[in-house]
Design an enzyme around this catalytic site. Structure first.
Site, PDB file in Angstrom:
ATOM      1  N   GLU B  50      28.496  -5.809 122.642  1.00  0.00           N
ATOM      2  CA  GLU B  50      27.169  -6.009 122.402  1.00  0.00           C
ATOM      3  C   GLU B  50      26.582  -7.183 122.415  1.00  0.00           C
ATOM      4  O   GLU B  50      25.701  -7.260 122.766  1.00  0.00           O
ATOM      5  CB  GLU B  50      27.491  -5.695 121.218  1.00  0.00           C
ATOM      6  CG  GLU B  50      27.269  -4.085 120.363  1.00  0.00           C
ATOM      7  CD  GLU B  50      26.128  -4.124 121.143  1.00  0.00           C
ATOM      8  OE1 GLU B  50      26.357  -2.378 121.748  1.00  0.00           O
ATOM      9  OE2 GLU B  50      25.075  -4.107 120.777  1.00  0.00           O
ATOM     10  N   HIS B  54      26.496  -5.820 127.690  1.00  0.00           N
ATOM     11  CA  HIS B  54      27.549  -5.780 129.127  1.00  0.00           C
ATOM     12  C   HIS B  54      28.055  -5.012 128.620  1.00  0.00           C
ATOM     13  O   HIS B  54      28.618  -5.349 127.186  1.00  0.00           O
ATOM     14  CB  HIS B  54      27.874  -7.001 129.917  1.00  0.00           C
ATOM     15  CG  HIS B  54      28.001  -6.088 131.279  1.00  0.00           C
ATOM     16  ND1 HIS B  54      26.401  -5.966 132.417  1.00  0.00           N
ATOM     17  CD2 HIS B  54      29.162  -6.796 132.119  1.00  0.00           C
ATOM     18  CE1 HIS B  54      27.071  -5.313 133.578  1.00  0.00           C
ATOM     19  NE2 HIS B  54      28.307  -5.951 133.332  1.00  0.00           N
ATOM     20  N   HIS B  55      28.130  -3.481 129.068  1.00  0.00           N
ATOM     21  CA  HIS B  55      29.313  -2.350 128.532  1.00  0.00           C
ATOM     22  C   HIS B  55      30.572  -2.269 129.629  1.00  0.00           C
ATOM     23  O   HIS B  55      30.109  -2.754 131.167  1.00  0.00           O
ATOM     24  CB  HIS B  55      28.314  -1.496 127.880  1.00  0.00           C
ATOM     25  CG  HIS B  55      28.097  -1.971 127.402  1.00  0.00           C
ATOM     26  ND1 HIS B  55      26.331  -2.743 126.955  1.00  0.00           N
ATOM     27  CD2 HIS B  55      27.831  -2.162 125.118  1.00  0.00           C
ATOM     28  CE1 HIS B  55      25.949  -2.578 126.301  1.00  0.00           C
ATOM     29  NE2 HIS B  55      26.708  -3.001 124.728  1.00  0.00           N
ATOM     30  N   HIS B  72      25.615  -1.705 137.367  1.00  0.00           N
ATOM     31  CA  HIS B  72      24.637  -0.882 137.128  1.00  0.00           C
ATOM     32  C   HIS B  72      23.509  -1.074 138.078  1.00  0.00           C
ATOM     33  O   HIS B  72      23.594  -0.234 139.408  1.00  0.00           O
ATOM     34  CB  HIS B  72      24.464   0.328 135.958  1.00  0.00           C
ATOM     35  CG  HIS B  72      24.005   1.937 136.599  1.00  0.00           C
ATOM     36  ND1 HIS B  72      24.733   2.172 136.867  1.00  0.00           N
ATOM     37  CD2 HIS B  72      22.605   2.003 136.959  1.00  0.00           C
ATOM     38  CE1 HIS B  72      23.679   3.729 137.390  1.00  0.00           C
ATOM     39  NE2 HIS B  72      22.650   3.452 137.188  1.00  0.00           N
ATOM     40  N   GLU B  73      23.169  -1.618 137.686  1.00  0.00           N
ATOM     41  CA  GLU B  73      22.042  -2.427 138.353  1.00  0.00           C
ATOM     42  C   GLU B  73      21.682  -2.635 139.189  1.00  0.00           C
ATOM     43  O   GLU B  73      20.605  -3.031 140.483  1.00  0.00           O
ATOM     44  CB  GLU B  73      21.478  -3.155 137.620  1.00  0.00           C
ATOM     45  CG  GLU B  73      20.758  -3.113 136.111  1.00  0.00           C
ATOM     46  CD  GLU B  73      21.488  -3.859 134.829  1.00  0.00           C
ATOM     47  OE1 GLU B  73      22.505  -2.470 134.360  1.00  0.00           O
ATOM     48  OE2 GLU B  73      21.725  -4.700 134.656  1.00  0.00           O
ATOM     49  N   ASP B  81      29.367  -9.395 135.030  1.00  0.00           N
ATOM     50  CA  ASP B  81      31.286  -9.410 134.971  1.00  0.00           C
ATOM     51  C   ASP B  81      32.191 -10.173 134.821  1.00  0.00           C
ATOM     52  O   ASP B  81      32.991  -9.833 133.745  1.00  0.00           O
ATOM     53  CB  ASP B  81      31.467  -8.348 136.102  1.00  0.00           C
ATOM     54  CG  ASP B  81      30.624  -6.893 136.891  1.00  0.00           C
ATOM     55  OD1 ASP B  81      30.168  -5.687 135.362  1.00  0.00           O
ATOM     56  OD2 ASP B  81      29.487  -6.841 137.318  1.00  0.00           O
TER      57      ASP B  81
END
Lengths: 98, 98
Positions: B50, B54-55, B72-73, B81
């Site tokens: 949170e 980034h998850h 993802h983007e 990461d």
């Protein structure tokens, strides 16, 4: 705890509309408003898992949670899995859909 | 935030011995003493996710946690990461192995 038959599982699943049976396990996917909401539900589920001494295989990506339940010792689905599914539904399914 | 090259990723991974790169993501598997220990680590990681916005994609089975990180983007691995991997290592890797 013995493995339930495919027929027994499918009969039981009538009371669990979010779950489906395949690959010797029952599976559900739940979507939440946010990662925080999803992880909060996971925390509540984690306590139930400890209480029932039964644990899922579960995967989270952002606001989506996939849960698979099976009983390793029985090599399939048992009543323990339905007991945990019931506890999970009580946590994640909104009351008006219950 | 642009995608890192395979070479950049492999160079960075020298500092992350628990992680490996394949399928456009970095992956690690961590084993804990118990489900409670594992889920406790997941809770601490959730707060970092949170904070970093980034998850991960992560899967838990009893005392084992598998984590995959990608952006993802960017359709691949970015510095975001590695930032999250660093935060995760700080939580799960015992200090004497650090």
């Amino acid at each position: 705890m013995s493995k339930l038959s495919k027929e027994d599982i499918e009969k039981k699943l009538l009371r669990f509309p979010d779950w489906e049976y395949f690959d010797e396990a029952i599976h559900a996917e739940f979507e939440f408003e946010s990662f925080k909401d999803c992880f909060s539900a996971m925390s509540r589920i984690a306590f139930e898992c400890e209480a029932l001494n039964h644990h899922p295989e579960w995967t989270n990506v952002y606001n989506v949670l996939n849960i698979s339940l099976s009983t390793h010792e029985a090599d399939g689905v048992t009543n323990k899995d339905f007991k945990l599914a019931e506890a999970i539904d009580a946590i994640v399914v909104p009351e008006d859909e219950d």
